[in-house]
Design an enzyme around this catalytic site. Sequence first.
Site, PDB file in Angstrom:
ATOM      1  CG  ASP A 274      35.343  36.316  45.315  1.00 61.73           C
ATOM      2  OD1 ASP A 274      34.483  36.981  45.913  1.00 61.73           O
ATOM      3  OD2 ASP A 274      35.250  35.088  45.155  1.00 61.73           O
ATOM      4  CG  ASP A 333      36.458  34.165  33.040  1.00 61.68           C
ATOM      5  OD1 ASP A 333      35.506  34.120  33.836  1.00 61.68           O
ATOM      6  OD2 ASP A 333      37.086  33.154  32.661  1.00 61.68           O
ATOM      7  CG  ASP A 335      40.987  37.164  30.414  1.00 63.09           C
ATOM      8  OD1 ASP A 335      40.085  36.702  31.124  1.00 63.09           O
ATOM      9  OD2 ASP A 335      41.603  36.486  29.577  1.00 63.09           O
ATOM     10  CG  ASP A 427      33.728  25.880  33.249  1.00 65.05           C
ATOM     11  OD1 ASP A 427      33.975  24.824  33.875  1.00 65.05           O
ATOM     12  OD2 ASP A 427      34.603  26.532  32.653  1.00 65.05           O
TER      13      ASP A 427
END
EC number: 2.4.1.-
Length: 696
Positions: A274, A333, A335, A427
């Site tokens: 994104d 994610d 990281d 989430d």
Amino acid sequence: MAPKFEWWAKGKNNRKGTPVVVKMENPNNWSMVELESPSEQDFLVEGRHEKSRNKNARQLTWVLLLKAHRAAGCLTSLGSALIALGTAVRRRIAAGRTDTEISSSSAAVITTKSKPRFLYSCLKVFLLLSLMLLAFETAAYCKGWQHFETPKLQLRFPKGLFDWVYTHWVMIRVGYLAPPLQFLADACIVLFLIQSLDRLILCLGCFWIRFKKIKPVPKTAISDLETGENGCFLPMVLVQIPMCNEKEVYQQSIAAVCNLDWPKTKILIQILDDSDDPITQSLIKEEVHKWQKEGARIVYRHRVNREGYKAGNLKSAMNCSYVKDYEFVAIFDADFQPLPDFLKKTIPHFKDNEELGLVQARWSFVNKEENLLTRLQNINLAFHFEVEQQVNSVFLNFFGFNGTAGVWRIKALEDSGGWLERTTVEDMDIAVRAHLHGWKFIFLNDVECICELPESYEAYRKQQHRWHSGPMQLFRLCLPAVIKSKISIGKKFNLIFLFFLLRKLILPFYSFTLFCIILPMTMFVPEAELPAWVVCYIPATMSFLNILPAPKSFPFIVPYLLFENTMSVTKFNAMVSGLFQLGSAYEWVVTKKSGRSSEGDLAGLIENEEGKKTKHQRGVSAPETEAEKKAQKKSNKKTKKKHNRIYMKELSLAFLLLTAATRSLLSAQGIHFYFLLFQGISFLLVGLDLIGEQVE
């Protein structure tokens, strides 16, 4: 000049003292390395051993001298630290950057309304009133109003204007201010005790799990997956990595998922980008193409319309036509770096368990010892995973999805309505809806996924704001659905009163109200009292329980207690924003990453400093593609500088608590004074941004 030890070799037959070992690294700078103090028996000598007694006296003298030398060294180090702290404070104030400024670099922040400043305005008014009252009370103390404690306070006949004013002020306190303040204090104490009881029950549940060695066991062993025996369970798995302008970590996360140990024909990796920065887009696209050439099944997706943030990104990816061929989806994610056996440890739990919708893994942090802020975060998250997630998983089969490092059954996502963009905690939203539809969850405490913690207070503060405003938005939206759902009364009670109200609303409310507002007010209205066990003993006990899952962090128990109260202002502000749908509740801030998500990065950095060319494995690599070279040139020309800021709400509360601590001296309230003093210092350090990453 180094001291001489000729006397040491004398009197060999009467040697009874314990030796002192001194290491001479520099003749002009000597220090003790190993030292054993003389025992009591060394001094219990009879009169005939006069020479031995004299020698032991000399040994004790040297022991005291060397210890004094070490203490002086510690004081010198402390002085240097205080000077460095003073320099940082002076530099921070001279820069004058505050959290009220709108930074041009915060492109990832999207809001629908301006951030409300109501809480900050109230704190300023409260601080001004407290300073005026402190001056007033000090003047009364000097004029003979010596007894400030309620049982001893006696009104006397006013002899002048000041006595008349102070007498009426005391009457107003007793008649109008103290009763409602005491009622509010008692209400917060009740909430505090309920929340402490909930925390204690969670800890007992964790102890029971450890005592009974309760652990989710898959029906298909990992060894069967590796050997292919017993009809091994190898379903089609979709892996998704949503990211947005995270060029510091995209390489290591993509490399980690491409190295997952799973049949290549049964896995597909989606990079859901994104990013609105063209350079970052090119970098990620080049990285995907590089892994495609190496044989990985990986695709790159970029949305033109970024509506819905992360939830919109995931929803768009699930609408692809080929998704119907896959049974499970693993989400990471940008990281996060899953280990190669991640899927082999999580997917087997789904076999012959059609009610299981989610398998969540634990997070582990590569930078948990980077600074004091990361150490304190590690304590919080260790308790969250070890206690909260594990206990809720074992006894309730429900917990909040952490948004990453988890595997979903795609049927469960579709049955629950898929990803929705209505809150900033997508989430938790999907987890609650899946729970209402009867799906069960499993948490694996022994399966870890490497990631990193925010190293700056600014990044951590924004992350916590989103984590505490989103649940309140969700609570407003899903409350009717929870009440109308077909789940049991016990599960409804757990969802409404424990999951949402107690842990998401009451906790930040009483923590801020009780310790940051009511306690300072009781110093100026001493007729309303807070018991010492509320201020000291129970918080210390709760902090002790919180730190048990991270035993190496015990030296930080006091900073942890103070920091949790300091963060209550951010959590309270976020909770109110989400509950009443204020402007700041709609903020979506991508947490800043430093790019040190694996230990291999450090080794790669050392090799680069030595001039060696390193190949890209799972860490940071030298620029190999044209896009990487362009990005490096651009970053060399124009680098976005990070700054430490002054946080005004925290600073206002610091001066408020320190003012209340000064007022408590007049009432001789020992525990209250020390708590207010150290809590005020904690707010001061956080307000000046001295707790996290320091930017020179």
